[in-house]
Write an enzyme that holds these catalytic residues in place. Structure first.
Site, PDB file in Angstrom:
ATOM      1  N   ILE A 175      33.653  36.285  62.948  1.00  0.00           N
ATOM      2  CA  ILE A 175      32.649  36.120  61.882  1.00  0.00           C
ATOM      3  C   ILE A 175      32.828  34.811  61.104  1.00  0.00           C
ATOM      4  O   ILE A 175      31.867  34.286  60.555  1.00  0.00           O
ATOM      5  CB  ILE A 175      32.646  37.354  60.947  1.00  0.00           C
ATOM      6  CG1 ILE A 175      31.295  37.484  60.244  1.00  0.00           C
ATOM      7  CG2 ILE A 175      33.813  37.325  59.969  1.00  0.00           C
ATOM      8  CD1 ILE A 175      31.085  38.828  59.549  1.00  0.00           C
ATOM      9  N   ASN A 196      39.610  44.080  50.021  1.00  0.00           N
ATOM     10  CA  ASN A 196      40.172  45.216  49.284  1.00  0.00           C
ATOM     11  C   ASN A 196      39.877  44.959  47.822  1.00  0.00           C
ATOM     12  O   ASN A 196      39.442  43.872  47.452  1.00  0.00           O
ATOM     13  CB  ASN A 196      41.669  45.397  49.560  1.00  0.00           C
ATOM     14  CG  ASN A 196      42.468  44.176  49.166  1.00  0.00           C
ATOM     15  OD1 ASN A 196      42.518  43.805  47.995  1.00  0.00           O
ATOM     16  ND2 ASN A 196      43.064  43.504  50.138  1.00  0.00           N
ATOM     17  N   GLY A 208      43.287  41.205  58.639  1.00  0.00           N
ATOM     18  CA  GLY A 208      41.994  41.385  59.303  1.00  0.00           C
ATOM     19  C   GLY A 208      40.978  40.295  59.011  1.00  0.00           C
ATOM     20  O   GLY A 208      41.323  39.119  58.913  1.00  0.00           O
ATOM     21  N   VAL A 209      39.727  40.693  58.854  1.00  0.00           N
ATOM     22  CA  VAL A 209      38.640  39.738  58.557  1.00  0.00           C
ATOM     23  C   VAL A 209      38.939  38.994  57.258  1.00  0.00           C
ATOM     24  O   VAL A 209      38.693  37.787  57.155  1.00  0.00           O
ATOM     25  CB  VAL A 209      37.292  40.457  58.316  1.00  0.00           C
ATOM     26  CG1 VAL A 209      36.150  39.460  58.268  1.00  0.00           C
ATOM     27  CG2 VAL A 209      37.001  41.490  59.344  1.00  0.00           C
ATOM     28  N   ASP A 210      39.420  39.719  56.287  1.00  0.00           N
ATOM     29  CA  ASP A 210      39.714  39.156  54.967  1.00  0.00           C
ATOM     30  C   ASP A 210      40.688  37.970  55.094  1.00  0.00           C
ATOM     31  O   ASP A 210      40.427  36.875  54.557  1.00  0.00           O
ATOM     32  CB  ASP A 210      40.341  40.287  54.118  1.00  0.00           C
ATOM     33  CG  ASP A 210      40.347  39.998  52.644  1.00  0.00           C
ATOM     34  OD1 ASP A 210      39.697  39.015  52.223  1.00  0.00           O
ATOM     35  OD2 ASP A 210      40.991  40.766  51.900  1.00  0.00           O
ATOM     36  N   SER A 242      35.625  48.751  57.335  1.00  0.00           N
ATOM     37  CA  SER A 242      36.536  49.923  57.357  1.00  0.00           C
ATOM     38  C   SER A 242      37.056  50.314  58.736  1.00  0.00           C
ATOM     39  O   SER A 242      37.892  51.219  58.839  1.00  0.00           O
ATOM     40  CB  SER A 242      35.906  51.163  56.700  1.00  0.00           C
ATOM     41  OG  SER A 242      35.832  51.005  55.294  1.00  0.00           O
ATOM     42  N   GLY A 296      38.968  48.734  60.809  1.00  0.00           N
ATOM     43  CA  GLY A 296      40.238  48.122  61.214  1.00  0.00           C
ATOM     44  C   GLY A 296      41.394  48.788  60.488  1.00  0.00           C
ATOM     45  O   GLY A 296      41.684  49.964  60.710  1.00  0.00           O
ATOM     46  N   VAL A 297      41.995  48.037  59.586  1.00  0.00           N
ATOM     47  CA  VAL A 297      43.137  48.536  58.800  1.00  0.00           C
ATOM     48  C   VAL A 297      42.797  49.862  58.098  1.00  0.00           C
ATOM     49  O   VAL A 297      43.663  50.736  57.980  1.00  0.00           O
ATOM     50  CB  VAL A 297      43.551  47.477  57.740  1.00  0.00           C
ATOM     51  CG1 VAL A 297      44.628  48.002  56.818  1.00  0.00           C
ATOM     52  CG2 VAL A 297      44.033  46.198  58.418  1.00  0.00           C
ATOM     53  N   TYR A 298      41.556  50.030  57.666  1.00  0.00           N
ATOM     54  CA  TYR A 298      41.175  51.230  56.922  1.00  0.00           C
ATOM     55  C   TYR A 298      40.890  52.450  57.803  1.00  0.00           C
ATOM     56  O   TYR A 298      40.558  53.528  57.294  1.00  0.00           O
ATOM     57  CB  TYR A 298      40.010  50.936  55.977  1.00  0.00           C
ATOM     58  CG  TYR A 298      40.424  50.205  54.705  1.00  0.00           C
ATOM     59  CD1 TYR A 298      41.761  49.918  54.437  1.00  0.00           C
ATOM     60  CD2 TYR A 298      39.473  49.802  53.764  1.00  0.00           C
ATOM     61  CE1 TYR A 298      42.140  49.245  53.280  1.00  0.00           C
ATOM     62  CE2 TYR A 298      39.849  49.131  52.588  1.00  0.00           C
ATOM     63  CZ  TYR A 298      41.185  48.857  52.357  1.00  0.00           C
ATOM     64  OH  TYR A 298      41.538  48.207  51.206  1.00  0.00           O
TER      65      TYR A 298
HETATM   66  N1  AR6 Z   1      35.595  38.477  62.825  1.00  0.00           N
HETATM   67  C1  AR6 Z   1      34.950  39.640  62.997  1.00  0.00           C
HETATM   68  N2  AR6 Z   1      35.564  40.850  62.970  1.00  0.00           N
HETATM   69  C2  AR6 Z   1      36.901  40.848  62.754  1.00  0.00           C
HETATM   70  C3  AR6 Z   1      37.648  39.670  62.544  1.00  0.00           C
HETATM   71  C4  AR6 Z   1      36.941  38.435  62.581  1.00  0.00           C
HETATM   72  N3  AR6 Z   1      37.546  37.266  62.402  1.00  0.00           N
HETATM   73  N4  AR6 Z   1      38.957  40.031  62.339  1.00  0.00           N
HETATM   74  C5  AR6 Z   1      39.018  41.377  62.427  1.00  0.00           C
HETATM   75  N5  AR6 Z   1      37.798  41.878  62.686  1.00  0.00           N
HETATM   76  P1  AR6 Z   1      39.628  44.943  58.924  1.00  0.00           P
HETATM   77  P2  AR6 Z   1      38.980  47.130  57.047  1.00  0.00           P
HETATM   78  C6  AR6 Z   1      37.364  43.281  62.862  1.00  0.00           C
HETATM   79  O1  AR6 Z   1      40.981  45.483  59.124  1.00  0.00           O
HETATM   80  O2  AR6 Z   1      39.231  48.155  58.093  1.00  0.00           O
HETATM   81  C7  AR6 Z   1      42.391  43.792  55.004  1.00  0.00           C
HETATM   82  O3  AR6 Z   1      43.767  43.633  54.867  1.00  0.00           O
HETATM   83  C8  AR6 Z   1      38.438  44.301  63.130  1.00  0.00           C
HETATM   84  O4  AR6 Z   1      38.800  44.291  64.505  1.00  0.00           O
HETATM   85  O5  AR6 Z   1      39.472  43.485  58.761  1.00  0.00           O
HETATM   86  O6  AR6 Z   1      37.746  47.264  56.194  1.00  0.00           O
HETATM   87  C9  AR6 Z   1      41.678  43.827  53.652  1.00  0.00           C
HETATM   88  O7  AR6 Z   1      42.299  42.989  52.711  1.00  0.00           O
HETATM   89  C10 AR6 Z   1      37.720  45.586  62.734  1.00  0.00           C
HETATM   90  O8  AR6 Z   1      36.882  46.049  63.791  1.00  0.00           O
HETATM   91  O9  AR6 Z   1      38.898  45.625  57.634  1.00  0.00           O
HETATM   92  C11 AR6 Z   1      41.783  45.269  53.280  1.00  0.00           C
HETATM   93  O10 AR6 Z   1      43.038  45.544  52.681  1.00  0.00           O
HETATM   94  C12 AR6 Z   1      36.824  45.166  61.564  1.00  0.00           C
HETATM   95  O11 AR6 Z   1      36.772  43.726  61.652  1.00  0.00           O
HETATM   96  C13 AR6 Z   1      41.688  45.982  54.598  1.00  0.00           C
HETATM   97  O12 AR6 Z   1      42.129  45.052  55.581  1.00  0.00           O
HETATM   98  C14 AR6 Z   1      37.362  45.552  60.194  1.00  0.00           C
HETATM   99  O13 AR6 Z   1      38.757  45.445  60.172  1.00  0.00           O
HETATM  100  C15 AR6 Z   1      40.264  46.362  54.935  1.00  0.00           C
HETATM  101  O14 AR6 Z   1      40.250  47.109  56.130  1.00  0.00           O
END
Ligand code: AR6
Length: 172
Positions: free
Chosen positions: A10, A23, A31-33, A121, A123-125
């Site tokens: 993204i 968060n 993750g994305v963040d 949500s 990924g990590v969540y």
């Molecule tokens: N582009 C698109 N999608 C992605 C990318 C990227 N660069 N990187 C990961 N994903 P997550 P959450 C996908 O964990 O579950 C963070 O630490 C990933 O594979 O990013 O909402 C925050 O600070 C998954 O399918 O977000 C919060 O503490 C999706 O994005 C916590 O994680 C979401 O994964 C939020 O957890």
């Protein structure tokens, strides 16, 4: 509103706004963040800190959304939203749906037409991808926002396939 699906990162999207699965601290994470802050540079964190010092002293509540600059990213804005942590014991679907509706509301306020979303949500969540996709797609489908394209940017072939299947079901 048109719904499109792409597989990719993204942070590389040329959308008006990209949505961050943040968060409530707004101060970064994995993750994305993590990717958004790393590639977008320190301007994003600076604005997040300012938001924490003003409107969101206690953090951004789950299900809400707020925009900042996108710094060095190709997008113009980052819309930060906080997804719920998945729990078997409690149905938090309304909070996940809220992330999408509130992000679209913020996008409308900015005049953003093309908005890219990750699978919030899922990924990590810990939210199961098929359910996360169903909630994401149906919520966006029902939205009456002025945004013209909601683009889901799925990280990996598996996530893409799940979204494709859920979109097919929704349209059937
Ligand atoms: N582009 C698109 N999608 C992605 C990318 C990227 N660069 N990187 C990961 N994903 P997550 P959450 C996908 O964990 O579950 C963070 O630490 C990933 O594979 O990013 O909402 C925050 O600070 C998954 O399918 O977000 C919060 O503490 C999706 O994005 C916590 O994680 C979401 O994964 C939020 O957890």
């Amino acid at each position: 509103m048109e719904i499109t699906l792409v597989q990719g990162d993204i942070t590389e999207e040329r959308a008006d706004a990209i949505v961050n699965a943040a968060n409530s601290s707004l101060l970064g994470g994995g993750g994305v963040d993590g990717a958004i802050h790393r590639r977008g540079g320190p301007e994003i964190l600076q604005e997040c800190r300012a938001l924490r010092a003003s409107r969101y002293e206690k953090g951004l509540p789950t299900g809400q959304a707020v925009a900042t600059t996108a710094g060095r990213l190709p997008a113009r804005w980052v819309i930060h939203t906080v997804g719920p942590v998945y729990a078997r014991s409690e149905d938090r679907s309304h909070l996940l749906a809220s992330c999408y509706t509130e992000s679209l509301k913020v996008a409308d306020g900015l005049g953003a037409k093309v908005v890219a979303f990750p699978a919030i949500s899922a990924g990590v969540y810990g939210w199961p991808m098929d359910d996360a996709a169903r909630i994401a797609l149906s919520t966006v489908r029902e939205s009456s926002a002025q945004v013209t394209e909601a683009r889901f940017v799925l990280f990996g072939a598996e996530a893409y396939a799940v979204f494709e299947e859920e979109l097919r079901r929704l349209d059937a």
